[in-house]
Design a protein around this motif. Structure first.
Motif, PDB file in Angstrom:
ATOM      1  N   LYS A  55       0.822  -1.201   0.000  1.00  0.00           N
ATOM      2  CA  LYS A  55       0.000   0.000   0.000  1.00  0.00           C
ATOM      3  C   LYS A  55       0.860   1.256   0.000  1.00  0.00           C
ATOM      4  O   LYS A  55       0.483   2.265  -0.584  1.00  0.00           O
ATOM      5  CB  LYS A  55      -0.926  -0.002   1.218  1.00  0.00           C
ATOM      6  N   THR A  56       2.026   1.177   0.620  1.00  0.00           N
ATOM      7  CA  THR A  56       2.934   2.323   0.608  1.00  0.00           C
ATOM      8  C   THR A  56       3.388   2.616  -0.818  1.00  0.00           C
ATOM      9  O   THR A  56       3.483   3.782  -1.219  1.00  0.00           O
ATOM     10  CB  THR A  56       4.146   2.057   1.510  1.00  0.00           C
ATOM     11  N   GLU A  57       3.657   1.571  -1.592  1.00  0.00           N
ATOM     12  CA  GLU A  57       4.031   1.768  -2.993  1.00  0.00           C
ATOM     13  C   GLU A  57       2.865   2.326  -3.793  1.00  0.00           C
ATOM     14  O   GLU A  57       3.065   3.114  -4.725  1.00  0.00           O
ATOM     15  CB  GLU A  57       4.528   0.463  -3.587  1.00  0.00           C
ATOM     16  N   LEU A  58       1.644   1.938  -3.441  1.00  0.00           N
ATOM     17  CA  LEU A  58       0.465   2.484  -4.091  1.00  0.00           C
ATOM     18  C   LEU A  58       0.361   3.984  -3.824  1.00  0.00           C
ATOM     19  O   LEU A  58       0.116   4.778  -4.741  1.00  0.00           O
ATOM     20  CB  LEU A  58      -0.794   1.766  -3.590  1.00  0.00           C
ATOM     21  N   VAL A  59       0.567   4.381  -2.578  1.00  0.00           N
ATOM     22  CA  VAL A  59       0.535   5.802  -2.214  1.00  0.00           C
ATOM     23  C   VAL A  59       1.636   6.556  -2.949  1.00  0.00           C
ATOM     24  O   VAL A  59       1.408   7.640  -3.485  1.00  0.00           O
ATOM     25  CB  VAL A  59       0.663   5.974  -0.685  1.00  0.00           C
ATOM     26  N   LEU A  60       2.812   5.973  -3.009  1.00  0.00           N
ATOM     27  CA  LEU A  60       3.936   6.613  -3.701  1.00  0.00           C
ATOM     28  C   LEU A  60       3.624   6.796  -5.186  1.00  0.00           C
ATOM     29  O   LEU A  60       3.938   7.834  -5.771  1.00  0.00           O
ATOM     30  CB  LEU A  60       5.206   5.791  -3.508  1.00  0.00           C
ATOM     31  N   GLY A  61       2.990   5.816  -5.792  1.00  0.00           N
ATOM     32  CA  GLY A  61       2.592   5.941  -7.193  1.00  0.00           C
ATOM     33  C   GLY A  61       1.580   7.050  -7.400  1.00  0.00           C
ATOM     34  O   GLY A  61       1.626   7.782  -8.396  1.00  0.00           O
ATOM     35  N   ALA A  77      -8.045   4.713  -1.567  1.00  0.00           N
ATOM     36  CA  ALA A  77      -7.274   3.703  -2.287  1.00  0.00           C
ATOM     37  C   ALA A  77      -6.684   2.643  -1.357  1.00  0.00           C
ATOM     38  O   ALA A  77      -6.602   1.472  -1.718  1.00  0.00           O
ATOM     39  CB  ALA A  77      -6.155   4.377  -3.078  1.00  0.00           C
ATOM     40  N   THR A  78      -6.274   3.052  -0.156  1.00  0.00           N
ATOM     41  CA  THR A  78      -5.605   2.119   0.750  1.00  0.00           C
ATOM     42  C   THR A  78      -6.524   1.489   1.789  1.00  0.00           C
ATOM     43  O   THR A  78      -6.235   0.411   2.297  1.00  0.00           O
ATOM     44  CB  THR A  78      -4.466   2.826   1.505  1.00  0.00           C
ATOM     45  N   GLY A  79      -7.598   2.188   2.132  1.00  0.00           N
ATOM     46  CA  GLY A  79      -8.459   1.701   3.193  1.00  0.00           C
ATOM     47  C   GLY A  79      -7.954   2.078   4.580  1.00  0.00           C
ATOM     48  O   GLY A  79      -8.489   1.623   5.586  1.00  0.00           O
ATOM     49  N   TRP A  80      -6.932   2.898   4.628  1.00  0.00           N
ATOM     50  CA  TRP A  80      -6.385   3.358   5.901  1.00  0.00           C
ATOM     51  C   TRP A  80      -7.225   4.496   6.442  1.00  0.00           C
ATOM     52  O   TRP A  80      -7.966   5.153   5.719  1.00  0.00           O
ATOM     53  CB  TRP A  80      -4.957   3.870   5.728  1.00  0.00           C
ATOM     54  N   LEU A  81      -7.043   4.786   7.729  1.00  0.00           N
ATOM     55  CA  LEU A  81      -7.614   5.977   8.330  1.00  0.00           C
ATOM     56  C   LEU A  81      -6.736   7.172   7.973  1.00  0.00           C
ATOM     57  O   LEU A  81      -5.568   7.002   7.606  1.00  0.00           O
ATOM     58  CB  LEU A  81      -7.687   5.815   9.846  1.00  0.00           C
ATOM     59  N   PRO A  82      -7.282   8.386   8.052  1.00  0.00           N
ATOM     60  CA  PRO A  82      -6.486   9.561   7.663  1.00  0.00           C
ATOM     61  C   PRO A  82      -5.181   9.706   8.447  1.00  0.00           C
ATOM     62  O   PRO A  82      -4.147  10.060   7.864  1.00  0.00           O
ATOM     63  CB  PRO A  82      -7.431  10.732   7.933  1.00  0.00           C
ATOM     64  N   HIS A  83      -5.200   9.425   9.738  1.00  0.00           N
ATOM     65  CA  HIS A  83      -3.957   9.593  10.506  1.00  0.00           C
ATOM     66  C   HIS A  83      -2.912   8.553  10.112  1.00  0.00           C
ATOM     67  O   HIS A  83      -1.722   8.826  10.150  1.00  0.00           O
ATOM     68  CB  HIS A  83      -4.236   9.562  12.020  1.00  0.00           C
ATOM     69  N   THR A  84      -3.344   7.386   9.691  1.00  0.00           N
ATOM     70  CA  THR A  84      -2.405   6.368   9.221  1.00  0.00           C
ATOM     71  C   THR A  84      -1.798   6.782   7.887  1.00  0.00           C
ATOM     72  O   THR A  84      -0.607   6.582   7.634  1.00  0.00           O
ATOM     73  CB  THR A  84      -3.118   5.014   9.077  1.00  0.00           C
ATOM     74  N   THR A  85      -2.612   7.379   7.039  1.00  0.00           N
ATOM     75  CA  THR A  85      -2.127   7.843   5.734  1.00  0.00           C
ATOM     76  C   THR A  85      -1.109   8.966   5.905  1.00  0.00           C
ATOM     77  O   THR A  85      -0.076   8.982   5.236  1.00  0.00           O
ATOM     78  CB  THR A  85      -3.313   8.312   4.874  1.00  0.00           C
ATOM     79  N   ARG A  86      -1.383   9.882   6.835  1.00  0.00           N
ATOM     80  CA  ARG A  86      -0.406  10.949   7.093  1.00  0.00           C
ATOM     81  C   ARG A  86       0.888  10.376   7.678  1.00  0.00           C
ATOM     82  O   ARG A  86       1.982  10.855   7.369  1.00  0.00           O
ATOM     83  CB  ARG A  86      -1.013  12.001   8.020  1.00  0.00           C
ATOM     84  N   ALA A  87       0.770   9.334   8.494  1.00  0.00           N
ATOM     85  CA  ALA A  87       1.971   8.685   9.036  1.00  0.00           C
ATOM     86  C   ALA A  87       2.775   8.026   7.918  1.00  0.00           C
ATOM     87  O   ALA A  87       4.009   8.028   7.946  1.00  0.00           O
ATOM     88  CB  ALA A  87       1.585   7.659  10.088  1.00  0.00           C
ATOM     89  N   ALA A  88       2.094   7.472   6.925  1.00  0.00           N
ATOM     90  CA  ALA A  88       2.795   6.879   5.782  1.00  0.00           C
ATOM     91  C   ALA A  88       3.543   7.953   4.999  1.00  0.00           C
ATOM     92  O   ALA A  88       4.654   7.716   4.506  1.00  0.00           O
ATOM     93  CB  ALA A  88       1.806   6.152   4.872  1.00  0.00           C
ATOM     94  N   LEU A  89       2.956   9.140   4.893  1.00  0.00           N
ATOM     95  CA  LEU A  89       3.645  10.249   4.224  1.00  0.00           C
ATOM     96  C   LEU A  89       4.905  10.634   4.993  1.00  0.00           C
ATOM     97  O   LEU A  89       5.951  10.904   4.399  1.00  0.00           O
ATOM     98  CB  LEU A  89       2.716  11.459   4.094  1.00  0.00           C
ATOM     99  N   THR A  90       4.817  10.633   6.307  1.00  0.00           N
ATOM    100  CA  THR A  90       5.989  10.922   7.135  1.00  0.00           C
ATOM    101  C   THR A  90       7.053   9.846   6.936  1.00  0.00           C
ATOM    102  O   THR A  90       8.251  10.150   6.864  1.00  0.00           O
ATOM    103  CB  THR A  90       5.588  10.998   8.615  1.00  0.00           C
ATOM    104  N   GLY A  91       6.630   8.598   6.834  1.00  0.00           N
ATOM    105  CA  GLY A  91       7.574   7.505   6.582  1.00  0.00           C
ATOM    106  C   GLY A  91       8.274   7.657   5.247  1.00  0.00           C
ATOM    107  O   GLY A  91       9.470   7.369   5.128  1.00  0.00           O
TER     108      GLY A  91
END
Length: 118
Positions: A55-61, A77-91
């Motif tokens: 899913k991280t690669e999906l977000v990156l794409g 697209a990922t099914g994550w919660l908003p705070h999880t998605t923002r954490a993925a951006l930080t990652g």
């Protein structure tokens, strides 16, 4: 009054939740190993090019697109919660991706500017 508990003379062997991969078994053949799923694998290696997309690669794409991606698009697209998605951006930022954001018409859009291997 005391109650006696019934104990057997012979203690049972405890079973581990996950048996080690190199534990010897009676039905194990030379050159093959049994995985946790019970599928026999041969000694050959699989190619590294068949990596499962994450899913991280999906977000990156999505971030690499010319229009970028909004938080709502990434959440959908990922099914994550908003705070999880923002954490993925930080990652992604910690991995060296230059994630930029801009707010147009009240909607924040995220993009990946470039990849720097710092």
């Amino acid at each position: 009054m005391t109650t006696a508990t019934k104990t057997s003379g012979k203690a049972r062997n405890r079973r581990m939740a996950r048996m080690p991969a190199d534990s010897g078994g009676d039905n194990e053949q030379a050159g093959t190993k049994k995985t946790a799923a019970g599928i026999a694998k041969t000694g050959t290696k699989t190619s590294a090019t068949t990596k499962k997309s994450s899913k991280t690669e999906l977000v990156l794409g999505m971030l690499r697109r010319a229009e970028g991606a909004t938080l709502d698009q990434m959440v959908e697209a990922t099914g994550w919660l908003p705070h999880t998605t923002r954490a993925a951006l930080t990652g992604l930022k910690k991995k060296g991706h230059m994630v930029t954001s801009e707010k147009l018409d009240g909607v924040r859009t995220y993009r990946v500017a470039a990849f720097s291997n710092a």
